[in-house]
Design an enzyme around this catalytic site. Structure first.
Site, PDB file in Angstrom:
ATOM      1  N   VAL A  75      14.455 -10.970   3.818  1.00 51.36           N
ATOM      2  CA  VAL A  75      15.619  -9.810   4.255  1.00 51.36           C
ATOM      3  C   VAL A  75      16.599  -9.585   5.278  1.00 51.36           C
ATOM      4  CG1 VAL A  75      17.124  -9.948   1.628  1.00 51.36           C
ATOM      5  CG2 VAL A  75      15.782  -7.926   2.820  1.00 51.36           C
ATOM      6  N   GLY A  96       9.178 -11.409   0.881  1.00 48.79           N
ATOM      7  CA  GLY A  96       9.438 -10.163   0.692  1.00 48.79           C
ATOM      8  C   GLY A  96       8.541  -8.965   0.894  1.00 48.79           C
ATOM      9  N   CYS A 131      -9.516   2.782 -18.012  1.00 47.50           N
ATOM     10  CA  CYS A 131     -10.561   4.067 -18.448  1.00 47.50           C
ATOM     11  C   CYS A 131     -10.530   4.845 -16.614  1.00 47.50           C
ATOM     12  CB  CYS A 131     -12.198   3.971 -18.265  1.00 47.50           C
ATOM     13  SG  CYS A 131     -13.018   5.825 -18.941  1.00 47.50           S
ATOM     14  N   HIS A 169      -2.882  -5.767  -6.481  1.00 46.29           N
ATOM     15  CA  HIS A 169      -2.416  -3.734  -6.539  1.00 46.29           C
ATOM     16  C   HIS A 169      -2.747  -3.896  -7.996  1.00 46.29           C
ATOM     17  CE1 HIS A 169      -0.918  -3.707  -2.375  1.00 46.29           C
ATOM     18  NE2 HIS A 169      -2.016  -3.680  -2.191  1.00 46.29           N
ATOM     19  N   TYR A 220       5.640   5.200 -14.990  1.00 45.02           N
ATOM     20  CA  TYR A 220       5.553   3.791 -15.102  1.00 45.02           C
ATOM     21  C   TYR A 220       5.262   3.981 -15.855  1.00 45.02           C
ATOM     22  CZ  TYR A 220       1.974   3.069 -10.895  1.00 45.02           C
ATOM     23  OH  TYR A 220       1.307   3.356  -9.375  1.00 45.02           O
ATOM     24  N   ARG A 280       9.042   2.577 -14.927  1.00 39.80           N
ATOM     25  CA  ARG A 280       9.008   1.525 -14.763  1.00 39.80           C
ATOM     26  C   ARG A 280       8.534   0.121 -15.309  1.00 39.80           C
ATOM     27  NH1 ARG A 280       4.909   1.769 -10.340  1.00 39.80           N
ATOM     28  NH2 ARG A 280       5.610  -0.245  -9.692  1.00 39.80           N
ATOM     29  N   CYS A 294     -15.594   3.748 -17.507  1.00 45.38           N
ATOM     30  CA  CYS A 294     -16.697   3.317 -18.625  1.00 45.38           C
ATOM     31  C   CYS A 294     -16.559   2.817 -18.151  1.00 45.38           C
ATOM     32  CB  CYS A 294     -16.442   3.845 -19.764  1.00 45.38           C
ATOM     33  SG  CYS A 294     -14.880   3.597 -20.509  1.00 45.38           S
ATOM     34  N   GLN A 305       1.469  -8.928  -3.971  1.00 43.90           N
ATOM     35  CA  GLN A 305       0.799  -7.752  -4.211  1.00 43.90           C
ATOM     36  C   GLN A 305       1.777  -6.776  -5.679  1.00 43.90           C
ATOM     37  OE1 GLN A 305       1.652  -5.738   0.295  1.00 43.90           O
ATOM     38  NE2 GLN A 305       2.694  -7.427   0.154  1.00 43.90           N
ATOM     39  N   ASN A 306       2.048  -6.890  -5.661  1.00 44.90           N
ATOM     40  CA  ASN A 306       3.249  -7.087  -7.263  1.00 44.90           C
ATOM     41  C   ASN A 306       3.072  -7.029  -8.634  1.00 44.90           C
ATOM     42  OD1 ASN A 306       5.142  -6.300  -5.209  1.00 44.90           O
ATOM     43  ND2 ASN A 306       5.934  -9.129  -6.627  1.00 44.90           N
TER      44      ASN A 306
HETATM   45  C1  BJW Z   1      13.563  -8.862   0.054  1.00 43.36           C
HETATM   46  C2  BJW Z   1      14.269  -8.949  -0.569  1.00 43.36           C
HETATM   47  C3  BJW Z   1      15.131 -10.014  -1.309  1.00 43.36           C
HETATM   48  C4  BJW Z   1      14.482  -6.961  -0.206  1.00 43.36           C
HETATM   49  N1  BJW Z   1      14.082 -10.915  -0.201  1.00 43.36           N
HETATM   50  N2  BJW Z   1      13.373 -10.032   0.484  1.00 43.36           N
HETATM   51  C5  BJW Z   1      -5.386   0.780   7.919  1.00 43.36           C
HETATM   52  C6  BJW Z   1      -4.071   1.022   8.487  1.00 43.36           C
HETATM   53  C7  BJW Z   1      -3.441   1.659   8.298  1.00 43.36           C
HETATM   54  C8  BJW Z   1      -3.368   2.518   7.338  1.00 43.36           C
HETATM   55  C9  BJW Z   1      -4.054   1.953   6.196  1.00 43.36           C
HETATM   56  C10 BJW Z   1      -5.490   0.954   6.588  1.00 43.36           C
HETATM   57  N3  BJW Z   1      -6.109   0.735   5.702  1.00 43.36           N
HETATM   58  C11 BJW Z   1      -5.796   1.272   4.620  1.00 43.36           C
HETATM   59  C12 BJW Z   1      -5.291   2.482   5.187  1.00 43.36           C
HETATM   60  C13 BJW Z   1      -4.334   2.694   3.932  1.00 43.36           C
HETATM   61  C14 BJW Z   1      -3.471   2.674   3.249  1.00 43.36           C
HETATM   62  C15 BJW Z   1      -1.950   1.628   3.710  1.00 43.36           C
HETATM   63  O1  BJW Z   1      -1.915   0.313   3.887  1.00 43.36           O
HETATM   64  N4  BJW Z   1      -0.773   3.159   4.236  1.00 43.36           N
HETATM   65  C16 BJW Z   1      -0.043   2.305   5.240  1.00 43.36           C
HETATM   66  C17 BJW Z   1       1.529   2.879   4.031  1.00 43.36           C
HETATM   67  C18 BJW Z   1      -0.149   3.292   6.320  1.00 43.36           C
HETATM   68  N5  BJW Z   1      -3.949   1.124   2.192  1.00 43.36           N
HETATM   69  C19 BJW Z   1      -4.556   1.746   0.657  1.00 43.36           C
HETATM   70  O2  BJW Z   1      -4.962   3.224   0.866  1.00 43.36           O
HETATM   71  C20 BJW Z   1      -4.754   0.600   0.743  1.00 43.36           C
HETATM   72  N6  BJW Z   1      -5.717   0.846  -0.096  1.00 43.36           N
HETATM   73  C21 BJW Z   1      -7.306   0.516   1.095  1.00 43.36           C
HETATM   74  O3  BJW Z   1      -7.243  -0.135   1.628  1.00 43.36           O
HETATM   75  O4  BJW Z   1      -8.632   0.973   0.565  1.00 43.36           O
HETATM   76  C22 BJW Z   1      -9.295   1.736   1.866  1.00 43.36           C
HETATM   77  C23 BJW Z   1      -9.427   2.854   2.375  1.00 43.36           C
HETATM   78  C24 BJW Z   1      -8.576   3.960   1.984  1.00 43.36           C
HETATM   79  C25 BJW Z   1      -8.675   5.031   2.849  1.00 43.36           C
HETATM   80  C26 BJW Z   1      -8.016   4.817   4.562  1.00 43.36           C
HETATM   81  C27 BJW Z   1      -8.824   3.275   4.582  1.00 43.36           C
HETATM   82  C28 BJW Z   1      -8.990   2.128   3.678  1.00 43.36           C
HETATM   83  C29 BJW Z   1      -4.613   0.855  -1.164  1.00 43.36           C
HETATM   84  C30 BJW Z   1      -3.050   0.532  -0.776  1.00 43.36           C
HETATM   85  C31 BJW Z   1      -2.389   0.647  -2.465  1.00 43.36           C
HETATM   86  C32 BJW Z   1      -0.913  -0.036  -2.443  1.00 43.36           C
HETATM   87  N7  BJW Z   1      -0.562   0.905  -3.628  1.00 43.36           N
HETATM   88  C33 BJW Z   1       1.676   0.214  -4.517  1.00 43.36           C
HETATM   89  C34 BJW Z   1       1.451   0.819  -5.516  1.00 43.36           C
HETATM   90  C35 BJW Z   1       0.563  -0.434  -6.267  1.00 43.36           C
HETATM   91  C36 BJW Z   1       1.057   0.152  -7.754  1.00 43.36           C
HETATM   92  C37 BJW Z   1       2.433   0.470  -8.187  1.00 43.36           C
HETATM   93  O5  BJW Z   1       3.258  -0.837  -8.083  1.00 43.36           O
HETATM   94  O6  BJW Z   1       2.928   1.597  -8.319  1.00 43.36           O
HETATM   95  O7  BJW Z   1       1.536  -0.835  -4.100  1.00 43.36           O
HETATM   96  S1  BJW Z   1       2.598   1.453  -2.544  1.00 43.36           S
HETATM   97  C38 BJW Z   1       3.775   0.022  -2.934  1.00 43.36           C
HETATM   98  O8  BJW Z   1       3.073  -0.563  -1.226  1.00 43.36           O
HETATM   99  C39 BJW Z   1       2.909  -0.740  -3.736  1.00 43.36           C
HETATM  100  C40 BJW Z   1       3.107  -2.353  -3.000  1.00 43.36           C
HETATM  101  O9  BJW Z   1       2.021  -3.233  -3.505  1.00 43.36           O
HETATM  102  C41 BJW Z   1       2.584  -2.140  -1.315  1.00 43.36           C
HETATM  103  C42 BJW Z   1       3.456  -3.173  -0.924  1.00 43.36           C
HETATM  104  O10 BJW Z   1       5.078  -2.992  -0.142  1.00 43.36           O
HETATM  105  P1  BJW Z   1       6.084  -4.375  -0.838  1.00 43.36           P
HETATM  106  O11 BJW Z   1       5.772  -5.222  -1.738  1.00 43.36           O
HETATM  107  O12 BJW Z   1       5.866  -5.127   0.820  1.00 43.36           O
HETATM  108  O13 BJW Z   1       6.935  -4.349  -0.966  1.00 43.36           O
HETATM  109  P2  BJW Z   1       8.200  -2.712  -0.444  1.00 43.36           P
HETATM  110  O14 BJW Z   1       9.307  -2.685  -0.944  1.00 43.36           O
HETATM  111  O15 BJW Z   1       7.156  -2.271   1.278  1.00 43.36           O
HETATM  112  O16 BJW Z   1       8.998  -3.658   0.812  1.00 43.36           O
HETATM  113  C43 BJW Z   1      10.169  -5.203   0.413  1.00 43.36           C
HETATM  114  C44 BJW Z   1      10.105  -5.854   1.377  1.00 43.36           C
HETATM  115  O17 BJW Z   1      11.829  -6.791   0.846  1.00 43.36           O
HETATM  116  C45 BJW Z   1      11.049  -5.016   2.688  1.00 43.36           C
HETATM  117  O18 BJW Z   1      10.594  -5.634   4.011  1.00 43.36           O
HETATM  118  C46 BJW Z   1      12.740  -5.966   2.283  1.00 43.36           C
HETATM  119  O19 BJW Z   1      13.363  -6.185   3.477  1.00 43.36           O
HETATM  120  C47 BJW Z   1      12.414  -7.373   1.369  1.00 43.36           C
HETATM  121  N8  BJW Z   1      13.606  -6.996   0.513  1.00 43.36           N
HETATM  122  N9  BJW Z   1      14.931  -7.471  -1.060  1.00 43.36           N
HETATM  123  C48 BJW Z   1      13.360 -10.655   0.479  1.00 43.36           C
HETATM  124  N10 BJW Z   1      15.682  -9.498  -1.979  1.00 43.36           N
HETATM  125 ZN    ZN Z   2     -13.490   4.927 -21.277  1.00 50.65          ZN
END
Ligand code: BJW
Ligand code: ZN
Length: 247
Positions: free
Chosen positions: A219, A192, A129, A121, A69, A72, A133, A103-104
């Site tokens: 894209v 995106g 914490c 997110h 982190y 990043r 707490c 989501q960013n």
């Molecule tokens: C461009 C471009 C340009 C490039 N112009 N475009 C239902 C079904 C299946 C699974 C689940 C479900 N519900 C929950 C889940 C489990 C899980 C999940 O979704 N898993 C799937 C992967 C299968 N979800 C969770 O665990 C969530 N919690 C939850 O639901 O709690 C209750 C629960 C738990 C367990 C089971 C069931 C329920 C929490 C999710 C937390 C995600 N965290 C992260 C890290 C955050 C912190 C950090 O930044 O370090 O969040 S993971 C990462 O992915 C980050 C992002 O916000 C997130 C999404 O990614 P994003 O933004 O879409 O980026 P990319 O890289 O994937 O895509 C980029 C896109 O841009 C691409 O399409 C490119 O083509 C495009 N692009 N350049 C325009 N210039």
């Molecule tokens: Zn604390």
């Protein structure tokens, strides 16, 4: 080449919309030099999500998680909002009932001037914490002790990045606001995002089922593409300013 006809069509829909919702993902910050997660240059190519972005990973090796982190934070700290962030901020001031959800965790929308951003997110510039707490600390520009150390809360437990990891619930109030914006909008812009991570990935589907025009700006193709009423292929930093010019 951006599809001029689709752009014109969307501008017309935005002009007559009562409410507009936009949701962004890592792709909007790509032009700012912030790496995305998935894809050939994505973070998950070189780093394992399960080793870095789960509560289990933090419990196992908090030092490794903080190193990642901090690395990043270093990249994001040097990044500037790009024309895509700036265009979205201006769209908000020109369109009534505009809600921006992201989501960013990079805070670039706020730096571009967007207000009331719903951060699903969390934010990389906050630590909280891990012991429960409730303490939250703004860490922007603040060295959290030794570069390799794990910061400690005033209660004695470890501090962790204030972001949402896999398997963790999103903040209930924030997801509720985002769901409401998706259900109530006439146009939903998905910008995106790979549309893979839930519950965020469900928001455009919710909007579509409620009758909104769902627009994908990306894209590449995603699982959302077949459900989108309009697709604008291209970089967010180019498509969004072009859209603004047509309004
Ligand atoms: C461009 C471009 C340009 C490039 N112009 N475009 C239902 C079904 C299946 C699974 C689940 C479900 N519900 C929950 C889940 C489990 C899980 C999940 O979704 N898993 C799937 C992967 C299968 N979800 C969770 O665990 C969530 N919690 C939850 O639901 O709690 C209750 C629960 C738990 C367990 C089971 C069931 C329920 C929490 C999710 C937390 C995600 N965290 C992260 C890290 C955050 C912190 C950090 O930044 O370090 O969040 S993971 C990462 O992915 C980050 C992002 O916000 C997130 C999404 O990614 P994003 O933004 O879409 O980026 P990319 O890289 O994937 O895509 C980029 C896109 O841009 C691409 O399409 C490119 O083509 C495009 N692009 N350049 C325009 N210039
Ligand atoms: Zn604390």
């Amino acid at each position: 080449m951006i599809d001029a006809q689709a752009l014109g069509q969307l501008a017309g829909r935005l002009r007559s919309a009562r409410a507009v919702a936009a949701m962004t993902g890592a792709g909007i910050s790509a032009e700012s030099g912030v790496p995305t997660f998935r894809g050939p240059d994505g973070l998950w190519r070189n780093y394992s999500a399960m080793d870095l972005a789960t509560p289990q990973a933090f419990a196992r090796d908090p030092r490794l998680v903080w190193q990642w982190y901090r690395w990043r934070q270093g990249i994001i700290g040097k990044a500037e909002p790009n024309p895509g962030h700036l265009a979205l901020a201006r769209l908000q001031s020109r369109i009534s009932g505009f809600t921006l959800t992201t989501q960013n965790v990079d805070g670039l929308h706020q730096r571009a001037g967007s207000a009331h951003v719903i951060e699903l997110h969390g934010n990389i510039w906050r630590a909280r914490c891990a012991g429960g707490c409730g303490f939250v600390r703004d860490v922007a520009g603040e060295p959290l002790g030794e570069p390799d150390a794990v910061p400690v809360c005033r209660c004695g437990a470890l501090l962790r990045p204030d972001v949402v990891w896999f398997g963790e619930s999103l903040d209930a109030a924030r997801i509720e606001l985002a769901v409401r914006a998706a259900r109530d909008c006439d146009v939903f812009l998905a910008v995106g995002t790979s549309a893979l991570v839930h519950p965020a990935a469900g928001l455009p589907l919710l909007a579509g089922r409620a009758g909104a025009l769902v627009v994908e700006i990306n894209v590449d193709e995603t699982p959302l593409t077949p459900q989108a009423g309009l697709v604008l292929r291209g970089k967010a930093a180019e498509v969004l300013p072009a859209l603004e010019l047509r309004l």
